[in-house]
Enzyme design. Structure first.
Site, short mmCIF file in Angstrom:
data_model
loop_
_atom_site.label_atom_id
_atom_site.label_comp_id
_atom_site.label_asym_id
_atom_site.label_seq_id
_atom_site.Cartn_x
_atom_site.Cartn_y
_atom_site.Cartn_z
N ARG A 59 0.82 -1.22 0.00
CA ARG A 59 0.00 0.00 0.00
C ARG A 59 0.86 1.27 0.00
O ARG A 59 0.46 2.30 -0.56
CB ARG A 59 -0.91 -0.04 1.23
CG ARG A 59 -1.93 1.08 1.28
CD ARG A 59 -2.89 0.86 2.45
NE ARG A 59 -3.86 1.92 2.57
CZ ARG A 59 -4.16 2.51 3.73
NH1 ARG A 59 -3.57 2.13 4.85
NH2 ARG A 59 -5.05 3.47 3.77
N HIS A 63 0.24 4.84 -2.04
CA HIS A 63 0.07 6.13 -1.35
C HIS A 63 1.21 7.08 -1.65
O HIS A 63 1.06 8.29 -1.57
CB HIS A 63 -0.11 5.90 0.15
CG HIS A 63 -1.51 5.48 0.50
ND1 HIS A 63 -2.25 6.04 1.50
CD2 HIS A 63 -2.32 4.56 -0.07
CE1 HIS A 63 -3.45 5.47 1.55
NE2 HIS A 63 -3.51 4.56 0.61
N ASP A 64 2.38 6.55 -1.98
CA ASP A 64 3.47 7.44 -2.40
C ASP A 64 3.17 8.01 -3.79
O ASP A 64 3.17 9.21 -3.99
CB ASP A 64 4.81 6.68 -2.41
CG ASP A 64 5.95 7.62 -2.78
OD1 ASP A 64 5.83 8.82 -2.46
OD2 ASP A 64 6.94 7.18 -3.38
N VAL A 67 0.37 10.79 -4.51
CA VAL A 67 0.52 12.12 -3.93
C VAL A 67 1.90 12.68 -4.30
O VAL A 67 2.91 12.16 -3.85
CB VAL A 67 0.34 12.07 -2.39
CG1 VAL A 67 0.35 13.47 -1.80
CG2 VAL A 67 -0.96 11.36 -2.03
N ASP A 71 7.84 9.73 -5.29
CA ASP A 71 9.02 10.49 -4.87
C ASP A 71 9.35 10.29 -3.39
O ASP A 71 10.10 11.08 -2.81
CB ASP A 71 8.81 11.99 -5.14
CG ASP A 71 7.74 12.58 -4.23
OD1 ASP A 71 6.93 11.79 -3.66
OD2 ASP A 71 7.71 13.81 -4.06
N SER A 73 7.66 10.98 -0.92
CA SER A 73 7.17 12.07 -0.06
C SER A 73 6.36 11.52 1.11
O SER A 73 6.28 12.15 2.16
CB SER A 73 6.34 13.07 -0.87
OG SER A 73 5.31 12.41 -1.58
N ASN A 90 -3.46 8.17 5.76
CA ASN A 90 -2.10 7.63 5.88
C ASN A 90 -1.75 7.19 7.29
O ASN A 90 -0.69 6.58 7.50
CB ASN A 90 -1.07 8.68 5.41
CG ASN A 90 -1.04 8.78 3.90
OD1 ASN A 90 -1.42 7.83 3.22
ND2 ASN A 90 -0.60 9.91 3.38
N HIS A 188 -6.02 -5.48 -3.12
CA HIS A 188 -6.78 -5.74 -1.90
C HIS A 188 -6.93 -7.24 -1.63
O HIS A 188 -7.66 -7.63 -0.73
CB HIS A 188 -8.14 -5.03 -1.96
CG HIS A 188 -8.02 -3.55 -1.78
ND1 HIS A 188 -9.08 -2.68 -1.83
CD2 HIS A 188 -6.93 -2.77 -1.53
CE1 HIS A 188 -8.65 -1.44 -1.63
NE2 HIS A 188 -7.36 -1.47 -1.46
N THR A 189 -6.24 -8.05 -2.39
CA THR A 189 -6.10 -9.47 -2.05
C THR A 189 -5.23 -9.61 -0.81
O THR A 189 -5.26 -10.62 -0.12
CB THR A 189 -5.47 -10.27 -3.22
OG1 THR A 189 -5.24 -11.61 -2.81
CG2 THR A 189 -4.13 -9.71 -3.66
N ASP A 241 -9.58 -9.92 1.96
CA ASP A 241 -9.80 -11.15 1.19
C ASP A 241 -9.76 -12.28 2.22
O ASP A 241 -8.73 -12.92 2.43
CB ASP A 241 -8.68 -11.29 0.14
CG ASP A 241 -8.84 -12.51 -0.73
OD1 ASP A 241 -9.85 -13.23 -0.60
OD2 ASP A 241 -7.93 -12.76 -1.54
#
Ligand code: HEM
Length: 322
Positions: A59, A63-64, A67, A71, A73, A90, A188-189, A241
């Site tokens: 994940r 999420h990197d 946004v 990089d 961040s 986050n 999302h498995t 799952d």
């Protein structure tokens, strides 16, 4: 003669742009030849001790990248809690210590060479491989950004309450296709979700009282989930799952097809003909096709707004800028 020269210059520019936008496999082959091997070993060791870290580590890459691009961040700390990682979606991220472990090992082996952004990308691939998926070549050569803002997170990260139109728009804004959406949702498995991200589906869904649940969710599943997520109870964790949440497989699509997708954003894949077809094509087997697609879509996601050349920096420590 002049036209030929102009043509040559244009071709050169186009070629450089292509290299820049597509990235490069094996960027560290000569500067840090053991980078990928060292990373993979640390991921293997981490998962053997804590198998449930597979979800969080995969994940992190999403999420990197969503946004400010891929990089790193998302890894930056802010003394005043104003960084991306301080934003609500986050707060449930985990696994930062594993990224730090890889970084420390790589700094020891080849100081100042391997970016944190590339470490996040490599770790995500290694997690998929270690949990049963297929491998792919990770494009490397990303550099690390210097900015991380809490206020950037919410507008760029898709919400679990999003409908299919919003999800498609979000992915499109990152240069990703409807197919990428269907395929990457298959992540999302692995892993778990907090009750808070789907409890609205279990009680008072349309304001008609606590027995009123989301009709797009299987009623037996609603009843099972209500036991784990009681009305005023703790914000427990639920496997996305069930029974297979530390194994990377195609079973997520079976869940979604049975109206057992945990979030509204999972269920939403049945509301568009292309994503619905993808779900149905993968609900009973067809793992190889999902694995191949996942590899392609992860490479696509890894190309979002990448910093290359002299942009950004190679951080010495992933949680702070140099
Ligand atoms: C399509 C839009 C997406 C939405 C709305 C979404 C939303 C969420 C939410 C709400 C959670 C649960 C967090 C928690 O409560 O702890 C979650 C978990 C997770 N997501 Fe997504 N996600 C999306 C796409 C993706 C993508 C593209 C990836 C990676 C390729 C991904 C990988 C994961 C993983 C592996 C977990 C489990 C994390 C853990 O076990 O802690 N998600 N997602």
């Amino acid at each position: 003669m002049i036209t030929l020269f102009v043509k040559l210059v244009i071709n050169l520019i186009l070629l450089l742009r292509e290299i820049n936008s597509k990235g490069m496999v094996g960027f560290y082959d000569s500067s840090c030849p053991q980078a990928e091997e060292i990373t993979a070993k640390i991921v293997t060791d981490a998962l053997s001790v804590a198998p449930t870290l597979s979800g969080p580590l995969l994940r992190l890459f999403f999420h990197d990248c969503f946004v400010r691009g891929c990089d790193a961040s998302v890894l930056l700390n802010s003394p005043t809690q104003q960084a991306e990682k301080d934003a609500v979606p986050n707060k449930s991220l985990r696994g930062f210590d594993i990224i730090d472990k890889v970084k420390t090992a790589l700094e020891k082996k080849c100081p100042g060479i391997v970016s944190c952004a590339d470490i996040v990308a490599l770790v995500a691939r290694d997690v998929v491989v270690k949990t049963g998926g297929s491998t792919w070549n990770v494009e490397t050569g990303r550099r690390d950004g210097n900015i991380s803002l809490l206020s950037d997170a919410i507008p760029n990260l898709p919400s679990p309450f999003a409908d299919i139109g919003t999800l498609k728009t979000s992915f499109k804004s990152k240069g990703l296709s409807v197919k990428d959406l269907a395929v990457l949702s298959g992540a999302h498995t692995l892993g778990t979700g907090h009750c808070a991200a789907f409890k609205n589906r279990l009680y008072n869904f349309t304001g008609k009282g606590n027995s009123d649940f989301d009709p797009t969710m299987d009623s037996n599943y609603v009843n099972a989930l209500r036991k784990k997520c009681t009305i005023n109870g703790t914000d427990n964790l639920v496997q996305m799952d069930p029974g297979s949440s530390i194994v990377f497989d195609e079973k997520y699509y079976l869940q979604v097809s049975k109206k057992r997708g945990l979030f509204q954003s999972d269920a939403a894949l049945l509301d568009d003909s292309e994503t619905k077809t993808y779900v149905n094509d993968h609900k009973s087997g067809n793992a190889d096709s999902f694995f191949q697609d996942f590899a392609v879509s992860m490479v696509n996601m890894g190309r979002i707004e990448v910093l290359t050349g002299t942009a950004g920096q190679i951080r010495k420590v992933c949680s702070r800028v140099n």
